[in-house]
Design an enzyme around this catalytic site. Structure first.
Site, PDB file in Angstrom:
ATOM      1  N   HIS A 248     -95.792   6.716 -62.021  1.00 42.40           N
ATOM      2  CA  HIS A 248     -96.220   5.478 -60.889  1.00 42.40           C
ATOM      3  C   HIS A 248     -94.764   5.430 -60.584  1.00 42.40           C
ATOM      4  O   HIS A 248     -93.778   5.373 -61.152  1.00 42.40           O
ATOM      5  CB  HIS A 248     -97.361   4.476 -61.471  1.00 42.40           C
TER       6      HIS A 248
ATOM      7  N   HIS B  72     -93.160   2.028 -61.653  1.00 43.28           N
ATOM      8  CA  HIS B  72     -92.373   0.993 -62.746  1.00 43.28           C
ATOM      9  C   HIS B  72     -91.662   1.495 -62.612  1.00 43.28           C
ATOM     10  O   HIS B  72     -91.076   2.456 -63.444  1.00 43.28           O
ATOM     11  CB  HIS B  72     -93.809   0.476 -63.422  1.00 43.28           C
TER      12      HIS B  72
ATOM     13  N   ASP C 255     -89.311   1.428 -64.877  1.00 44.09           N
ATOM     14  CA  ASP C 255     -89.101   2.196 -66.440  1.00 44.09           C
ATOM     15  C   ASP C 255     -89.328   3.275 -66.202  1.00 44.09           C
ATOM     16  O   ASP C 255     -89.193   4.739 -67.054  1.00 44.09           O
ATOM     17  CB  ASP C 255     -89.373   1.396 -67.817  1.00 44.09           C
ATOM     18  N   HIS C 256     -89.999   4.400 -65.664  1.00 46.93           N
ATOM     19  CA  HIS C 256     -90.381   5.611 -65.128  1.00 46.93           C
ATOM     20  C   HIS C 256     -89.582   6.587 -63.844  1.00 46.93           C
ATOM     21  O   HIS C 256     -89.767   7.510 -63.670  1.00 46.93           O
ATOM     22  CB  HIS C 256     -92.038   5.975 -64.847  1.00 46.93           C
TER      23      HIS C 256
ATOM     24  N   HIS D 158    -104.231   1.179 -64.426  1.00 43.08           N
ATOM     25  CA  HIS D 158    -102.845   0.563 -64.803  1.00 43.08           C
ATOM     26  C   HIS D 158    -101.760  -0.331 -63.390  1.00 43.08           C
ATOM     27  O   HIS D 158    -101.549  -1.078 -63.585  1.00 43.08           O
ATOM     28  CB  HIS D 158    -102.298   1.728 -65.368  1.00 43.08           C
TER      29      HIS D 158
ATOM     30  N   ASP E 114     -98.545   5.954 -68.233  1.00 40.94           N
ATOM     31  CA  ASP E 114     -98.587   5.052 -68.922  1.00 40.94           C
ATOM     32  C   ASP E 114    -100.196   4.781 -68.820  1.00 40.94           C
ATOM     33  O   ASP E 114    -101.153   3.463 -68.376  1.00 40.94           O
ATOM     34  CB  ASP E 114     -98.733   3.571 -68.141  1.00 40.94           C
TER      35      ASP E 114
ATOM     36  N   HIS F 151     -95.084   6.348 -73.336  1.00 39.65           N
ATOM     37  CA  HIS F 151     -94.572   5.894 -74.193  1.00 39.65           C
ATOM     38  C   HIS F 151     -95.042   6.103 -75.766  1.00 39.65           C
ATOM     39  O   HIS F 151     -96.118   6.905 -75.770  1.00 39.65           O
ATOM     40  CB  HIS F 151     -95.325   4.088 -74.251  1.00 39.65           C
TER      41      HIS F 151
HETATM   42 ZN    ZN Z   1     -96.104   1.248 -66.697  1.00 42.07          ZN
END
Ligand code: ZN
Length: 254
Positions: A52, A54, A56-57, A109, A126, A164
């Site tokens: 996805h 985001h 942090d990915h 998400h 996530d 995570h």
């Molecule tokens: Zn995420």
């Protein structure tokens, strides 16, 4: 085939799946450095899989591309991922480094979240965590529950590789919801032991999540009862159980 969880940021994992010849698939490299370090240890980047949009990915991909211009990158259809990459969705297959990973659409998400399932591994970003699930930033409870049900229907021996290290925090909430669940208690103890030795608590087995994760147990009587106590009445259906459970977790402080 060798699976490694590369820690990134505070609590992210970049998953590395290495073929016998050293070529490696990396999932959700939010940072480039852990992958650059892994490459010096013999993991040869063959492909990047993104679940996805985001940051942090996906944040490390541009730097990895600068280092390996031919690196194949597979990502969901989403204009917020500003990368040249192959877009994949439900029913597609990612083939790279001798691996084949069918793609599942799992919105909730985020609206375009996807997961990859193959070779006994599930890379679910996530959407599903050990003992928990992602926050619903862009989806409805019905959508997120449907996504989780699809993941729950995969073979029980699937290794769940989530984005995570949230297991200990999730365990505290899960125990609050489902205090008499002995399998959950054991899983919490096991996770505490692993973290005390600085080891990842994931991947977990899907079979264990089915027994312990309240977000996969919205049909189970103890979870329904906990939600009924909060609502002051019987929940209408599983979607309501899930919606209230997610709301409860969002406001929960241990
Ligand atoms: Zn995420």
């Amino acid at each position: 085939m060798r699976l490694t969880a590369l820690p990134a940021f505070q609590d992210n994992y970049i998953w590395a799946l290495q073929a016998p010849d050293g070529s490696t698939m990396f999932v959700d490299p939010g940072q480039a450095q852990p992958v650059l370090d892994a490459a010096t240890q013999g993991m040869r980047p063959a492909a990047v899989l993104l679940t996805h949009h985001h940051d942090d990915h996906v944040g490390g991909v541009a730097e990895l591309r600068a280092r390996w211009p031919n690196l194949a990158v597979f990502a969901p259809e989403d204009e917020r991922i500003h990368l040249e990459c192959e877009r994949v969705g439900e029913g597609d297959r990612v083939e790279s480094a001798g691996f084949t990973f069918p793609v599942l659409s799992v919105p909730g998400h985020t609206r375009s979240h996807i997961a990859f399932h193959g070779h006994g591994h599930l890379f679910c970003g996530d959407t599903l965590f050990s003992l928990g699930c992602g926050r619903m930033f862009e989806g409805t409870p019905a959508q997120m529950l449907a996504s989780l049900r699809r993941l729950a229907a995969l073979p029980a021996q699937t290794r769940v590789c989530c984005g995570h290290e949230y297991t200990l925090g999730n365990a505290v909430f899960a125990r609050h919801v489902d205090p008499t669940n002995a399998a959950l208690h054991r899983r919490q103890q096991e996770a505490m032991d692993m973290r005390s030795r600085s080891r990842p608590t994931v991947p977990s087995l899907l079979a264990s999540e089915l027994e312990c994760n309240p977000f996969l147990r919205t049909h189970a009587e103890p979870v329904r009862q906990a939600i009924a106590a909060r609502l002051g009445r019987a929940p209408l259906d599983e979607v309501e159980v899930f919606a209230e459970l997610r709301r409860w977790k969002d406001g929960f402080r241990a």
